[in-house]
Write a protein that holds these residues in place. Sequence first.
Motif, PDB file in Angstrom:
ATOM      1  N   ARG A  37      -2.049  51.799  -5.699  1.00 61.57           N
ATOM      2  CA  ARG A  37      -1.112  50.861  -6.289  1.00 61.57           C
ATOM      3  C   ARG A  37      -0.536  50.031  -5.144  1.00 61.57           C
ATOM      4  NH1 ARG A  37       2.278  54.295  -7.771  1.00 61.57           N
ATOM      5  NH2 ARG A  37       1.638  54.609  -9.939  1.00 61.57           N
ATOM      6  N   VAL A  38      -0.835  48.725  -5.111  1.00 64.23           N
ATOM      7  CA  VAL A  38      -0.415  47.874  -4.011  1.00 64.23           C
ATOM      8  C   VAL A  38       0.849  47.115  -4.399  1.00 64.23           C
ATOM      9  CG1 VAL A  38      -1.100  46.066  -2.390  1.00 64.23           C
ATOM     10  CG2 VAL A  38      -2.825  47.624  -3.320  1.00 64.23           C
ATOM     11  N   ARG A  39       1.856  47.174  -3.553  1.00 61.48           N
ATOM     12  CA  ARG A  39       3.138  46.528  -3.818  1.00 61.48           C
ATOM     13  C   ARG A  39       3.541  45.663  -2.619  1.00 61.48           C
ATOM     14  NH1 ARG A  39       1.936  47.867  -8.185  1.00 61.48           N
ATOM     15  NH2 ARG A  39       2.975  49.391  -9.552  1.00 61.48           N
ATOM     16  N   LEU A  40       4.011  44.458  -2.903  1.00 63.29           N
ATOM     17  CA  LEU A  40       4.625  43.632  -1.871  1.00 63.29           C
ATOM     18  C   LEU A  40       6.131  43.873  -1.892  1.00 63.29           C
ATOM     19  CD1 LEU A  40       2.811  40.202  -2.376  1.00 63.29           C
ATOM     20  CD2 LEU A  40       2.216  42.029  -0.788  1.00 63.29           C
ATOM     21  N   CYS A  41       6.737  44.013  -0.725  1.00 61.88           N
ATOM     22  CA  CYS A  41       8.183  44.184  -0.658  1.00 61.88           C
ATOM     23  C   CYS A  41       8.719  43.397   0.527  1.00 61.88           C
ATOM     24  CB  CYS A  41       8.564  45.656  -0.567  1.00 61.88           C
ATOM     25  SG  CYS A  41       7.962  46.496   0.905  1.00 61.88           S
ATOM     26  N   ALA A  42       9.981  43.054   0.453  1.00 57.36           N
ATOM     27  CA  ALA A  42      10.593  42.238   1.496  1.00 57.36           C
ATOM     28  C   ALA A  42      12.089  42.502   1.537  1.00 57.36           C
ATOM     29  CB  ALA A  42      10.329  40.754   1.245  1.00 57.36           C
ATOM     30  N   GLU A  43      12.718  42.130   2.650  1.00 62.38           N
ATOM     31  CA  GLU A  43      14.168  42.303   2.767  1.00 62.38           C
ATOM     32  C   GLU A  43      14.897  41.354   1.824  1.00 62.38           C
ATOM     33  OE1 GLU A  43      17.578  42.500   6.271  1.00 62.38           O
ATOM     34  OE2 GLU A  43      15.624  41.587   6.680  1.00 62.38           O
ATOM     35  N   GLN A  44      14.405  40.130   1.724  1.00 65.39           N
ATOM     36  CA  GLN A  44      14.984  39.125   0.848  1.00 65.39           C
ATOM     37  C   GLN A  44      13.908  38.661  -0.141  1.00 65.39           C
ATOM     38  OE1 GLN A  44      18.141  38.457   0.967  1.00 65.39           O
ATOM     39  NE2 GLN A  44      18.599  39.517   2.902  1.00 65.39           N
ATOM     40  N   PRO A  45      14.283  38.231  -1.342  1.00 65.52           N
ATOM     41  CA  PRO A  45      13.276  37.854  -2.343  1.00 65.52           C
ATOM     42  C   PRO A  45      12.473  36.618  -1.960  1.00 65.52           C
ATOM     43  CG  PRO A  45      15.497  37.378  -3.136  1.00 65.52           C
ATOM     44  CD  PRO A  45      15.654  38.193  -1.904  1.00 65.52           C
ATOM     45  N   ASP A  46      13.068  35.684  -1.234  1.00 66.92           N
ATOM     46  CA  ASP A  46      12.370  34.462  -0.845  1.00 66.92           C
ATOM     47  C   ASP A  46      11.919  34.574   0.606  1.00 66.92           C
ATOM     48  OD1 ASP A  46      12.702  32.994  -3.300  1.00 66.92           O
ATOM     49  OD2 ASP A  46      14.830  32.862  -2.784  1.00 66.92           O
ATOM     50  N   VAL A  47      10.615  34.425   0.813  1.00 66.39           N
ATOM     51  CA  VAL A  47      10.027  34.631   2.133  1.00 66.39           C
ATOM     52  C   VAL A  47       9.286  33.370   2.553  1.00 66.39           C
ATOM     53  CG1 VAL A  47       8.415  36.013   3.497  1.00 66.39           C
ATOM     54  CG2 VAL A  47       9.787  37.105   1.714  1.00 66.39           C
ATOM     55  N   ARG A  48       9.489  32.970   3.799  1.00 66.53           N
ATOM     56  CA  ARG A  48       8.751  31.838   4.361  1.00 66.53           C
ATOM     57  C   ARG A  48       7.438  32.321   4.948  1.00 66.53           C
ATOM     58  NH1 ARG A  48      13.453  31.662   7.153  1.00 66.53           N
ATOM     59  NH2 ARG A  48      12.303  31.918   9.103  1.00 66.53           N
ATOM     60  N   THR A  49       6.395  31.546   4.766  1.00 66.81           N
ATOM     61  CA  THR A  49       5.113  31.822   5.403  1.00 66.81           C
ATOM     62  C   THR A  49       4.576  30.507   5.930  1.00 66.81           C
ATOM     63  OG1 THR A  49       3.592  31.393   3.561  1.00 66.81           O
ATOM     64  CG2 THR A  49       4.711  33.521   3.588  1.00 66.81           C
ATOM     65  N   ARG A  50       3.418  30.591   6.567  1.00 59.46           N
ATOM     66  CA  ARG A  50       2.761  29.376   7.036  1.00 59.46           C
ATOM     67  C   ARG A  50       2.107  28.672   5.848  1.00 59.46           C
ATOM     68  NH1 ARG A  50      -0.321  31.132  12.650  1.00 59.46           N
ATOM     69  NH2 ARG A  50       1.544  31.418  13.923  1.00 59.46           N
ATOM     70  N   GLY A  51       2.789  27.666   5.330  1.00 60.49           N
ATOM     71  CA  GLY A  51       2.214  26.861   4.267  1.00 60.49           C
ATOM     72  C   GLY A  51       2.440  27.377   2.869  1.00 60.49           C
ATOM     73  N   LEU A  52       3.113  28.516   2.720  1.00 61.88           N
ATOM     74  CA  LEU A  52       3.351  29.086   1.400  1.00 61.88           C
ATOM     75  C   LEU A  52       4.815  29.504   1.273  1.00 61.88           C
ATOM     76  CD1 LEU A  52       0.252  31.448   1.025  1.00 61.88           C
ATOM     77  CD2 LEU A  52       0.554  29.223  -0.067  1.00 61.88           C
ATOM     78  N   ALA A  53       5.304  29.441   0.039  1.00 61.97           N
ATOM     79  CA  ALA A  53       6.627  29.983  -0.264  1.00 61.97           C
ATOM     80  C   ALA A  53       6.426  31.137  -1.236  1.00 61.97           C
ATOM     81  CB  ALA A  53       7.518  28.912  -0.884  1.00 61.97           C
TER      82      ALA A  53
END
Length: 326
Positions: A37-53
């Motif tokens: 079961r693969v899950r994405l998690c982050a400290e904050q809901p909105d994450v900056r990436t290179r070219g993607l939000a």
Amino acid sequence: MHTVAILVLDDVVPFDMAAPFQAFDWTRLPDGRSPYRVRLCAEQPDVRTRGLALRIDRGLDALRDADTIIVPGRSDESGPPSGRVLDALRQAAVAGTRIASVCVGAFVLAEAGLLDGLRATTHWFAAEELARRYPRVEVQPDVLYVDNGQILTSAGAAAGLDMCLHMIRGDLGSAVAAHAARMCVVPLEREGGQAQFIVHEHPPVPRGSGLEPVLEWIEDQLAGEITLAAMAAHSGMSERTFSRRFREQTGTTPLQWVLRARVRRAQYLLENSEHPVERIARQAGFGSPTAFRERFRRVVGTTPFAYRAAFRARPARPSAASPDRG
């Protein structure tokens, strides 16, 4: 079911995040069930990436229930991870969670202290910086991935995929891992000890060290014989004094410097010329093709033939719409 949490930090590199997601998400048991079961998690809901939000639904609490945590790489401009992220990783490590990094994600694990006293790798371009910042980490810059049991690190995104397939094979066996590799359209055979393709930079030489003239002389003499006695004589020092000062200023020995200079010249010729290996061996000062192949493989981790096949520059073909008018 085994839960894999991919920790998405600000400025994450999308390719580094996609490789583990793809490997685990596409894994299937013989009966067709998904074991992960693969899950994405982050400290904050909105994450900056290179070219993607990205908007991530799960927070750091998701790490508590994960069986495996993977930290992708981040851009060069990224600041240090927050204390909350580091604490969450430390708590997961204490709980026995398997933790892995892709590419420069190793810096996050090192900042959390999870690599202290362990072997680790990262992309070859960042390996020297990782070793400088975290001297308690035994950095191995010339391998695809390192498995310490609970803690794993990998080089670039492709090596991260190799590492994930390695974990799948350890969890579920070679047959399941081979199927996952086919779904990812990659070979399963690349082992962690296989070398990265590395451009070996010379250690920096401080200005005013007095070594610049002899280093320029070395570059001019690479095709011929270069002895320690000749280098010392050119510098106006005794061999003992020259060797000591050279190591103090560069962190390596004069003969190791010469070897790397020759390897770099050979890399350039393999990439940019049609010369046969025998001629390149002479031009780079290796003497015989046999000595060239052996020393090139020892330093670069692959054969001259394989290196040329991977990196030789090819002229662009003119398109039908834009013919070469000469």
